[in-house]
Design a protein around this motif. Structure first.
Motif, PDB file in Angstrom:
ATOM      1  N   TYR A 173       0.863  -1.178   0.000  1.00 54.18           N
ATOM      2  CA  TYR A 173       0.000   0.000   0.000  1.00 54.18           C
ATOM      3  C   TYR A 173       0.901   1.231   0.000  1.00 54.18           C
ATOM      4  CZ  TYR A 173      -3.916  -3.074   0.952  1.00 54.18           C
ATOM      5  OH  TYR A 173      -4.875  -4.055   0.849  1.00 54.18           O
ATOM      6  N   VAL A 174       0.669   2.117  -0.950  1.00 49.94           N
ATOM      7  CA  VAL A 174       1.547   3.271  -1.138  1.00 49.94           C
ATOM      8  C   VAL A 174       0.829   4.536  -0.700  1.00 49.94           C
ATOM      9  CG1 VAL A 174       2.868   4.638  -2.789  1.00 49.94           C
ATOM     10  CG2 VAL A 174       2.729   2.152  -3.050  1.00 49.94           C
ATOM     11  N   GLY A 175       1.432   5.256   0.233  1.00 49.38           N
ATOM     12  CA  GLY A 175       0.931   6.558   0.642  1.00 49.38           C
ATOM     13  C   GLY A 175       1.680   7.653  -0.101  1.00 49.38           C
ATOM     14  N   LEU A 176       0.955   8.694  -0.511  1.00 48.11           N
ATOM     15  CA  LEU A 176       1.537   9.765  -1.317  1.00 48.11           C
ATOM     16  C   LEU A 176       1.144  11.135  -0.779  1.00 48.11           C
ATOM     17  CD1 LEU A 176       0.631   8.127  -4.708  1.00 48.11           C
ATOM     18  CD2 LEU A 176       2.973   8.605  -4.026  1.00 48.11           C
ATOM     19  N   GLY A 177       2.099  12.021  -0.799  1.00 49.88           N
ATOM     20  CA  GLY A 177       1.836  13.429  -0.536  1.00 49.88           C
ATOM     21  C   GLY A 177       2.533  14.224  -1.625  1.00 49.88           C
ATOM     22  N   CYS A 178       1.983  15.362  -2.019  1.00 52.96           N
ATOM     23  CA  CYS A 178       2.609  16.102  -3.110  1.00 52.96           C
ATOM     24  C   CYS A 178       2.196  17.572  -3.079  1.00 52.96           C
ATOM     25  CB  CYS A 178       2.239  15.494  -4.465  1.00 52.96           C
ATOM     26  SG  CYS A 178       0.493  15.634  -4.903  1.00 52.96           S
ATOM     27  N   ARG A 179       2.973  18.360  -3.788  1.00 48.19           N
ATOM     28  CA  ARG A 179       2.596  19.749  -4.011  1.00 48.19           C
ATOM     29  C   ARG A 179       1.436  19.783  -5.004  1.00 48.19           C
ATOM     30  NH1 ARG A 179       6.371  23.289  -2.017  1.00 48.19           N
ATOM     31  NH2 ARG A 179       8.419  22.419  -1.504  1.00 48.19           N
ATOM     32  N   ARG A 180       0.722  20.872  -4.996  1.00 46.54           N
ATOM     33  CA  ARG A 180      -0.436  21.012  -5.878  1.00 46.54           C
ATOM     34  C   ARG A 180       0.010  21.121  -7.338  1.00 46.54           C
ATOM     35  NH1 ARG A 180      -5.434  19.603  -5.716  1.00 46.54           N
ATOM     36  NH2 ARG A 180      -5.624  20.412  -3.582  1.00 46.54           N
ATOM     37  N   ASP A 181      -0.724  20.411  -8.230  1.00 52.26           N
ATOM     38  CA  ASP A 181      -0.564  20.515  -9.685  1.00 52.26           C
ATOM     39  C   ASP A 181       0.830  20.149 -10.177  1.00 52.26           C
ATOM     40  OD1 ASP A 181      -3.221  21.328 -10.038  1.00 52.26           O
ATOM     41  OD2 ASP A 181      -2.702  23.422  -9.643  1.00 52.26           O
ATOM     42  N   ILE A 182       1.413  19.100  -9.613  1.00 50.08           N
ATOM     43  CA  ILE A 182       2.652  18.593 -10.185  1.00 50.08           C
ATOM     44  C   ILE A 182       2.322  17.906 -11.517  1.00 50.08           C
ATOM     45  CG2 ILE A 182       3.750  18.304  -7.938  1.00 50.08           C
ATOM     46  CD1 ILE A 182       3.131  15.310  -8.106  1.00 50.08           C
ATOM     47  N   PRO A 183       3.284  17.738 -12.418  1.00 50.43           N
ATOM     48  CA  PRO A 183       2.998  17.090 -13.706  1.00 50.43           C
ATOM     49  C   PRO A 183       2.332  15.731 -13.535  1.00 50.43           C
ATOM     50  CG  PRO A 183       5.162  18.079 -13.754  1.00 50.43           C
ATOM     51  CD  PRO A 183       4.671  18.221 -12.335  1.00 50.43           C
ATOM     52  N   GLU A 184       1.420  15.412 -14.428  1.00 53.64           N
ATOM     53  CA  GLU A 184       0.571  14.237 -14.264  1.00 53.64           C
ATOM     54  C   GLU A 184       1.358  12.939 -14.157  1.00 53.64           C
ATOM     55  OE1 GLU A 184      -2.706  12.329 -17.110  1.00 53.64           O
ATOM     56  OE2 GLU A 184      -3.351  14.228 -16.224  1.00 53.64           O
ATOM     57  N   GLY A 209      -2.889   5.785  -1.193  1.00 54.86           N
ATOM     58  CA  GLY A 209      -3.573   6.564  -0.168  1.00 54.86           C
ATOM     59  C   GLY A 209      -3.015   7.970  -0.093  1.00 54.86           C
ATOM     60  N   THR A 210      -3.860   8.914   0.288  1.00 55.01           N
ATOM     61  CA  THR A 210      -3.426  10.303   0.447  1.00 55.01           C
ATOM     62  C   THR A 210      -4.420  11.042   1.335  1.00 55.01           C
ATOM     63  OG1 THR A 210      -2.562  12.237  -0.734  1.00 55.01           O
ATOM     64  CG2 THR A 210      -4.607  11.269  -1.572  1.00 55.01           C
ATOM     65  N   VAL A 211      -4.196  12.331   1.525  1.00 52.54           N
ATOM     66  CA  VAL A 211      -5.084  13.155   2.330  1.00 52.54           C
ATOM     67  C   VAL A 211      -6.278  13.601   1.481  1.00 52.54           C
ATOM     68  CG1 VAL A 211      -3.891  15.319   1.770  1.00 52.54           C
ATOM     69  CG2 VAL A 211      -5.105  15.103   3.960  1.00 52.54           C
ATOM     70  N   THR A 212      -7.415  13.840   2.115  1.00 52.55           N
ATOM     71  CA  THR A 212      -8.645  14.161   1.394  1.00 52.55           C
ATOM     72  C   THR A 212      -8.476  15.334   0.441  1.00 52.55           C
ATOM     73  OG1 THR A 212      -9.972  13.335   3.248  1.00 52.55           O
ATOM     74  CG2 THR A 212     -11.064  14.818   1.696  1.00 52.55           C
ATOM     75  N   CYS A 263       2.177  10.768   3.839  1.00 51.14           N
ATOM     76  CA  CYS A 263       2.385   9.546   3.063  1.00 51.14           C
ATOM     77  C   CYS A 263       2.471   8.308   3.956  1.00 51.14           C
ATOM     78  CB  CYS A 263       3.598   9.674   2.151  1.00 51.14           C
ATOM     79  SG  CYS A 263       5.173   9.881   2.990  1.00 51.14           S
ATOM     80  N   GLU A 264       3.184   8.397   5.075  1.00 46.21           N
ATOM     81  CA  GLU A 264       3.316   7.228   5.946  1.00 46.21           C
ATOM     82  C   GLU A 264       1.980   6.839   6.559  1.00 46.21           C
ATOM     83  OE1 GLU A 264       7.972   7.869   7.350  1.00 46.21           O
ATOM     84  OE2 GLU A 264       6.332   8.506   8.666  1.00 46.21           O
ATOM     85  N   ALA A 265       1.245   7.822   7.048  1.00 52.63           N
ATOM     86  CA  ALA A 265      -0.057   7.530   7.646  1.00 52.63           C
ATOM     87  C   ALA A 265      -1.044   7.022   6.602  1.00 52.63           C
ATOM     88  CB  ALA A 265      -0.604   8.783   8.330  1.00 52.63           C
ATOM     89  N   ALA A 266      -1.013   7.611   5.398  1.00 51.22           N
ATOM     90  CA  ALA A 266      -1.952   7.185   4.348  1.00 51.22           C
ATOM     91  C   ALA A 266      -1.668   5.763   3.907  1.00 51.22           C
ATOM     92  CB  ALA A 266      -1.864   8.142   3.168  1.00 51.22           C
ATOM     93  N   ALA A 267      -0.390   5.374   3.846  1.00 49.25           N
ATOM     94  CA  ALA A 267      -0.059   3.997   3.468  1.00 49.25           C
ATOM     95  C   ALA A 267      -0.617   3.012   4.493  1.00 49.25           C
ATOM     96  CB  ALA A 267       1.455   3.842   3.344  1.00 49.25           C
ATOM     97  N   LEU A 268      -0.422   3.306   5.778  1.00 50.28           N
ATOM     98  CA  LEU A 268      -0.904   2.415   6.828  1.00 50.28           C
ATOM     99  C   LEU A 268      -2.427   2.360   6.867  1.00 50.28           C
ATOM    100  CD1 LEU A 268       1.622   3.423   9.622  1.00 50.28           C
ATOM    101  CD2 LEU A 268       1.531   1.211   8.450  1.00 50.28           C
TER     102      LEU A 268
END
Length: 309
Positions: A173-184, A209-212, A263-268
């Motif tokens: 299960y992969v959790g992801l966090g990112c800046r807004r509007d990064i390249p697709e 998984g990610t934040v809402t 990312c860590e929390a979303a993965a779990l």
């Protein structure tokens, strides 16, 4: 309803692969026969034909060899159905016919399954080979039409081999966090880079998984679509309550929470959403200062029973 020939001609240009094609059944004009035409096993076409036949009081027409052998006292289950029902993903479809043919001939298959991903089955179906999750599978025999391939099930990446039928075990299960509007393409490219470096199998990813607030982020949605898996989202306050090894003060300020790792929390939490207990396999990795990812490994189901050889 109509002739099978018409259905074949219409559908032929649309066919891609048995792992992707939708099930197709054909009902003859008199309504007496329900014919399973495509994706009988993996797509559920045979079961659909039987269901419709019961409703219509018609006769299901099933032509797959394993279904015809099913009435025999010592018959083995259809291998692709066994794999599908265990939730595994076939990586080497071209080797499946050889393996299934061996079962139809009454031979057992060698199985390397340190993850205990396949349920206990009849002893004559699999000869279980020993090994731990950190081990490599045995070296398969040289390609030979008379020797069935060795089945190997794991969430790690196993190099392809002519004698190895690889099965991906979707426990990552992969959790992801990112800046807004990064390249697709950024998220999928980063995930592929990390997985190659860590020798993990991309087809073993069960969900992202990610934040809402990132539910509509194009890069994350594109990665989930490409992998054909769900993107699960969780409120920031729920993520913040999840204990992780590398909480971020910046994330806490951004979402008005105590320091936490998206990312860590979303993965779990993505793993737990599927009913699994899980641990972090890869803690937070920062990619180009604009994306973070972490990987959780789900534990085998508590009801899992070790294979019997």
């Amino acid at each position: 309803m109509g002739a099978t020939g018409i259905a074949v001609r219409v559908l032929a240009p649309l066919l891609r692969h048995k792992s992707q094609d939708s099930p197709v059944v054909v009902l003859d004009p008199a309504g007496r026969f329900v014919i399973s035409l495509l994706s009988g096993h993996w797509g559920g076409g045979n079961d659909l034909a039987r269901h419709l036949a019961r409703l219509l009081r018609a006769m299901p027409v099933i032509t797959t060899a394993s279904d015809h052998a099913a009435g025999q006292a010592t018959a083995s289950p259809a291998l692709d159905l066994l794999i599908r029902d265990a939730g595994l993903r076939i990586l080497d479809w071209d080797l499946l016919p050889r393996a299934q043919a061996a079962l139809l001939e009454g031979r057992s298959l060698r199985l390397w399954d340190p993850c205990q991903a396949l349920p206990a089955v009849l002893p004559h179906v699999f000869e279980l080979l020993s090994g731990g999750e950190g081990d490599a599978p045995p070296v398969p025999a040289l390609p030979d039409a008379d020797i069935p391939p060795l089945l190997a099930a794991h969430w790690r990446h196993l190099p392809p081999s002519p004698g190895l039928l690889r099965l991906a075990v979707p426990r990552l299960y992969v959790g992801l966090g990112c800046r807004r509007d990064i390249p697709e393409a950024t998220a999928l490219a980063a995930l592929a880079e990390v997985f190659i470096a860590r020798k993990l199998e991309m087809r073993a990813v069960a969900a992202l998984g990610t934040v809402t607030e990132k539910a509509d982020e194009p890069a994350l949605c594109a990665a989930a679509a490409r992998l054909d898996i769900p993107l699960r989202v969780f409120p920031a306050d729920e993520l913040a309550r999840c204990v992780t090894p590398t909480p971020s003060e910046a994330a806490g300020r951004r979402f008005h929470q105590p320091p936490f790792s998206v990312c860590e929390a979303a993965a779990l939490l993505a793993a737990r959403a599927d009913g699994h207990s899980a641990r972090l396999l890869l803690p937070k990795i920062v990619v180009q200062e604009r994306l973070t990812l972490a990987v959780a490994l789900a534990s085998p189901p508590a009801t899992s029973t070790p294979n019997q050889s």
